[in-house]
Design an enzyme around this catalytic site. Structure first.
Site, mmCIF file in Angstrom:
data_model
loop_
_atom_site.group_PDB
_atom_site.id
_atom_site.type_symbol
_atom_site.label_atom_id
_atom_site.label_comp_id
_atom_site.label_asym_id
_atom_site.label_seq_id
_atom_site.Cartn_x
_atom_site.Cartn_y
_atom_site.Cartn_z
ATOM 1 N N ARG A 1 0.850 -1.177 0.000
ATOM 2 C CA ARG A 1 0.000 0.000 0.000
ATOM 3 C C ARG A 1 0.888 1.230 0.000
ATOM 4 N NH1 ARG A 1 -5.669 -0.408 3.219
ATOM 5 N NH2 ARG A 1 -6.384 -2.357 2.301
ATOM 6 N N THR A 2 0.606 2.129 -0.912
ATOM 7 C CA THR A 2 1.391 3.347 -1.011
ATOM 8 C C THR A 2 1.037 4.271 0.149
ATOM 9 O OG1 THR A 2 1.326 3.148 -3.411
ATOM 10 C CG2 THR A 2 2.056 5.248 -2.523
ATOM 11 N N GLN A 3 1.984 4.488 1.052
ATOM 12 C CA GLN A 3 1.741 5.336 2.213
ATOM 13 C C GLN A 3 1.927 6.808 1.901
ATOM 14 O OE1 GLN A 3 0.584 3.922 5.143
ATOM 15 N NE2 GLN A 3 0.496 2.144 3.785
#
Length: 265
Positions: free
Chosen positions: A41-43
């Site tokens: 997941r792209t934070q």
């Protein structure tokens, strides 16, 4: 997100803690490798593109974006295309995270393929593509896993122009001239002055010159921009994305700024 207040960064003594509540919630241990299944997941945005500019003009829609993708403050990739044709009547331009934009490109290409294989003679226009993106961006935001992009969607279908904006929150709006990123602060006032009063009076050549001047301003003012860019046009004839063009710039004014370059005094 850790929902247990007893875990919010305050060290505690398990045996003597005046703030303690029982039973103690134990933080679940992560025994799996985060990357083992290739799920991430792209934070936050990592490799990013800056401004996209778009305007309506007499014959359709025109959009411009430079070819730079920055890794933080490093101008890492200088041949990235941030304009993407969707079908035969729509183009999208993206600022923000480039990996998320690549995901959006794949999703849209799959949708176009599904529409073609249906064989019913119908195709998605710019309004439908924008509606889909608005729903998808809002859905991802609601799952706390947003696509870190601001997108411009432009097109021409059934004799009508379409130009609209959507961002990672699912916010949408439309206008004769739009910009994302730093361009929304620097270039958009110039676009509004030239385009918004009467888009029908702007010819294709005039529209190109307006976008070229705005891209030049952004190159002078935006540290994350590049002097190489592309322009996409959408007319009744279809979508055209130009080859990479280079801005003609001059930095003679900087020689009179003290502290710039070699000093004689």
């Amino acid at each position: 997100m850790d929902h247990f207040p007893t875990h919010w960064g305050r060290p505690r003594n398990e045996l003597d803690d005046q703030y303690n509540t029982f039973p103690l919630h134990q933080r679940p241990a992560n025994h799996t490798d985060t990357f083992a299944n290739g799920v991430q997941r792209t934070q936050q945005p990592i490799v990013t593109g800056t401004s996209v500019l778009a305007i309506q003009y007499k014959d359709g829609i025109m959009m411009a974006a430079d070819n730079l993708a920055s890794y933080g403050s490093l101008a890492r990739f200088k041949d990235i295309t941030r304009l993407h044709a969707v079908g035969t009547s729509t183009v999208i331009g993206a600022s923000g995270d480039m990996s998320d934009f690549q995901h959006i490109q794949r999703v849209l290409d799959d949708i176009v393929t599904d529409e073609f294989t249906a064989g019913d003679g119908n195709s998605l226009g710019p309004a439908e593509i924008h509606e889909f993106l608005a729903r998808r961006m809002y859905a991802r935001r609601s799952k706390m896993n947003p696509l870190w992009n601001s997108l411009l969607v432009g097109g021409f279908q059934n004799g009508k122009r379409f130009l609209a904006f959507v961002d990672l929150l699912g916010t949408t709006y439309s206008a004769p001239s739009l910009a994302t990123g730093y361009g929304a602060h620097i270039a958009l006032p110039l676009l509004r002055q030239s385009i918004d009063p009467n888009p029908d009076a702007v010819t294709e050549e005039a529209a190109r010159e307006i976008l070229r001047n705005c891209m030049r301003v952004l190159y002078y003012r935006d540290a994350r921009s590049l002097d190489k860019y592309q322009i996409a046009t959408v007319t009744e004839a279809g979508v055209t994305i130009s080859d990479t063009q280079k801005l003609d710039t001059t930095w003679d004014f900087a020689e009179n700024i003290r502290g710039y370059g070699a000093q004689t005094q």
